[in-house]
Design an enzyme around this catalytic site. Sequence first.
Site, PDB file in Angstrom:
ATOM      1  N   ARG A 102       0.829  -0.797  -0.066  1.00 41.19           N
ATOM      2  CA  ARG A 102      -0.279  -0.022  -0.312  1.00 41.19           C
ATOM      3  C   ARG A 102       0.951   1.017  -0.137  1.00 41.19           C
ATOM      4  O   ARG A 102       1.175   1.272   1.560  1.00 41.19           O
ATOM      5  CB  ARG A 102      -0.997   0.375   1.384  1.00 41.19           C
ATOM      6  CG  ARG A 102      -1.675   1.355   1.450  1.00 41.19           C
ATOM      7  CD  ARG A 102      -2.987   0.725   3.056  1.00 41.19           C
ATOM      8  NE  ARG A 102      -3.982   1.819   3.188  1.00 41.19           N
ATOM      9  CZ  ARG A 102      -4.873   1.670   2.175  1.00 41.19           C
ATOM     10  NH1 ARG A 102      -5.296   0.789   1.486  1.00 41.19           N
ATOM     11  NH2 ARG A 102      -6.504   2.761   2.865  1.00 41.19           N
ATOM     12  N   HIS A 129      -6.751   1.039  -6.254  1.00 44.65           N
ATOM     13  CA  HIS A 129      -7.134   0.485  -6.015  1.00 44.65           C
ATOM     14  C   HIS A 129      -7.514  -1.042  -6.293  1.00 44.65           C
ATOM     15  O   HIS A 129      -9.193  -1.489  -5.684  1.00 44.65           O
ATOM     16  CB  HIS A 129      -7.673   0.968  -5.005  1.00 44.65           C
ATOM     17  CG  HIS A 129      -7.745  -0.065  -3.152  1.00 44.65           C
ATOM     18  ND1 HIS A 129      -7.679  -0.962  -2.995  1.00 44.65           N
ATOM     19  CD2 HIS A 129      -8.778   0.774  -2.440  1.00 44.65           C
ATOM     20  CE1 HIS A 129      -7.904  -1.671  -1.474  1.00 44.65           C
ATOM     21  NE2 HIS A 129      -8.486   0.354  -1.453  1.00 44.65           N
ATOM     22  N   GLN A 132     -10.211  -3.939  -3.881  1.00 42.15           N
ATOM     23  CA  GLN A 132     -11.029  -2.576  -3.771  1.00 42.15           C
ATOM     24  C   GLN A 132     -12.653  -2.720  -5.217  1.00 42.15           C
ATOM     25  O   GLN A 132     -13.247  -3.480  -5.022  1.00 42.15           O
ATOM     26  CB  GLN A 132     -11.427  -1.512  -3.202  1.00 42.15           C
ATOM     27  CG  GLN A 132     -12.747  -0.291  -3.543  1.00 42.15           C
ATOM     28  CD  GLN A 132     -13.455  -1.140  -1.259  1.00 42.15           C
ATOM     29  OE1 GLN A 132     -12.302  -0.867  -0.533  1.00 42.15           O
ATOM     30  NE2 GLN A 132     -14.059  -1.721  -1.643  1.00 42.15           N
ATOM     31  N   ASP A 220     -17.489   7.891  -2.819  1.00 42.93           N
ATOM     32  CA  ASP A 220     -16.366   7.936  -2.581  1.00 42.93           C
ATOM     33  C   ASP A 220     -15.881   9.482  -1.740  1.00 42.93           C
ATOM     34  O   ASP A 220     -16.434  10.511  -2.212  1.00 42.93           O
ATOM     35  CB  ASP A 220     -14.983   7.598  -3.122  1.00 42.93           C
ATOM     36  CG  ASP A 220     -13.587   7.235  -2.517  1.00 42.93           C
ATOM     37  OD1 ASP A 220     -13.428   7.020  -1.550  1.00 42.93           O
ATOM     38  OD2 ASP A 220     -12.226   5.871  -3.464  1.00 42.93           O
ATOM     39  N   CYS A 261     -16.247   3.048  -0.470  1.00 42.87           N
ATOM     40  CA  CYS A 261     -15.539   2.042  -0.507  1.00 42.87           C
ATOM     41  C   CYS A 261     -15.201   2.338   1.166  1.00 42.87           C
ATOM     42  O   CYS A 261     -14.340   1.232   1.763  1.00 42.87           O
ATOM     43  CB  CYS A 261     -14.071   1.834  -0.967  1.00 42.87           C
ATOM     44  SG  CYS A 261     -14.145   3.759  -0.922  1.00 42.87           S
ATOM     45  N   ARG A 289     -14.395  -7.524   1.296  1.00 41.87           N
ATOM     46  CA  ARG A 289     -12.933  -7.457   0.954  1.00 41.87           C
ATOM     47  C   ARG A 289     -12.326  -9.154   2.002  1.00 41.87           C
ATOM     48  O   ARG A 289     -11.023  -9.462   0.980  1.00 41.87           O
ATOM     49  CB  ARG A 289     -12.182  -6.935   1.883  1.00 41.87           C
ATOM     50  CG  ARG A 289     -12.958  -5.324   0.808  1.00 41.87           C
ATOM     51  CD  ARG A 289     -12.270  -4.803   0.105  1.00 41.87           C
ATOM     52  NE  ARG A 289     -10.585  -4.699   0.531  1.00 41.87           N
ATOM     53  CZ  ARG A 289     -10.046  -3.558   0.891  1.00 41.87           C
ATOM     54  NH1 ARG A 289     -10.628  -3.133   0.844  1.00 41.87           N
ATOM     55  NH2 ARG A 289      -8.879  -4.063   0.181  1.00 41.87           N
TER      56      ARG A 289
END
Length: 311
Positions: A102, A129, A132, A220, A261, A289
């Site tokens: 990350r 991402h 996600q 988001d 998200c 996830r």
Amino acid sequence: MQVMRKDVLSAADLTPSDVDAIYSLADGLRNAPVSDALRGLAVALLFEKPSTRTRVSFEVGVSQLGGIPVYLDYTTTQLSRGETVEDTARTLERYVGAIVARVNRHGTLTSMAAAAGIPVINALSDIEHPCQALSDYYTIREKIGRLKGVVLAFIGDSTNVFNSLALLGAILGVEVRIASPREYGPSRWILDKAKELGGDVLVYDDPSEAVKGADVVYTDVLVSMGQESEREARLRAFLPRYRVTPELMSKTGKRSIFMHCLPAHRGEEVSDSVMDSEQSVVFEQAGNRLHVQKALLVRLAEEGYLQPRRP
């Protein structure tokens, strides 16, 4: 023959058959979460940016698969003292079966993947991402019963999450739309790449037009990590027009689902009444996830990629 690519740096690295295989594995892992699929294998979680869902889901997931999650904060590694990304990757590949990273810059991932013989998985960069998006489409498949022909309307800034949703949506036959101020719209690169993958991102100025007929309304945060200095300008550009409210949800003309998200800044990009509504599936997204990322690791292991380099 190995089907999947070694590295998952972009949603575009996945094919429809990869996604089908991952989702099939995820279905099974939901029912039988504990296994020894990664027994004896360590997975490095190298995080340069803060995280809640990504870190916990990967740590728990690797453990449930019988593996050993090794969390590495950038600030406590030699990267913080000038060691190159390539040298770090060449070292880690002798200890672990995969690197989940990350990072601030997407280039860090590409450099790491080029140097390492083990998989590098993008757990968020400034550009994409993919984990996600992969989990989000799994949730949509679960809630709507299909992916091909689904309409997803994204309201707000063209974030890294949006980029991955657009690319994976093109691969899976999802119609992806975005409504945002012109200066915060998607890059030409994303629009061209989505078209190359067989999709076509539709860009709107008016959120009400973007959500008409949408099966999914997605948003988001308006100020992402690293953009704190732009906060006032961004909020002026987006609010109140680009906030997801019950009124905006009603303009879909159908019983749409709401997705985010997370983390959410309630009252900014979305109202409490939408976040907490029956249409909201944001916490189911978060839960998925775990299953999907586990399935991704298992799939890479099945392809023979998760083997540390031997001296």
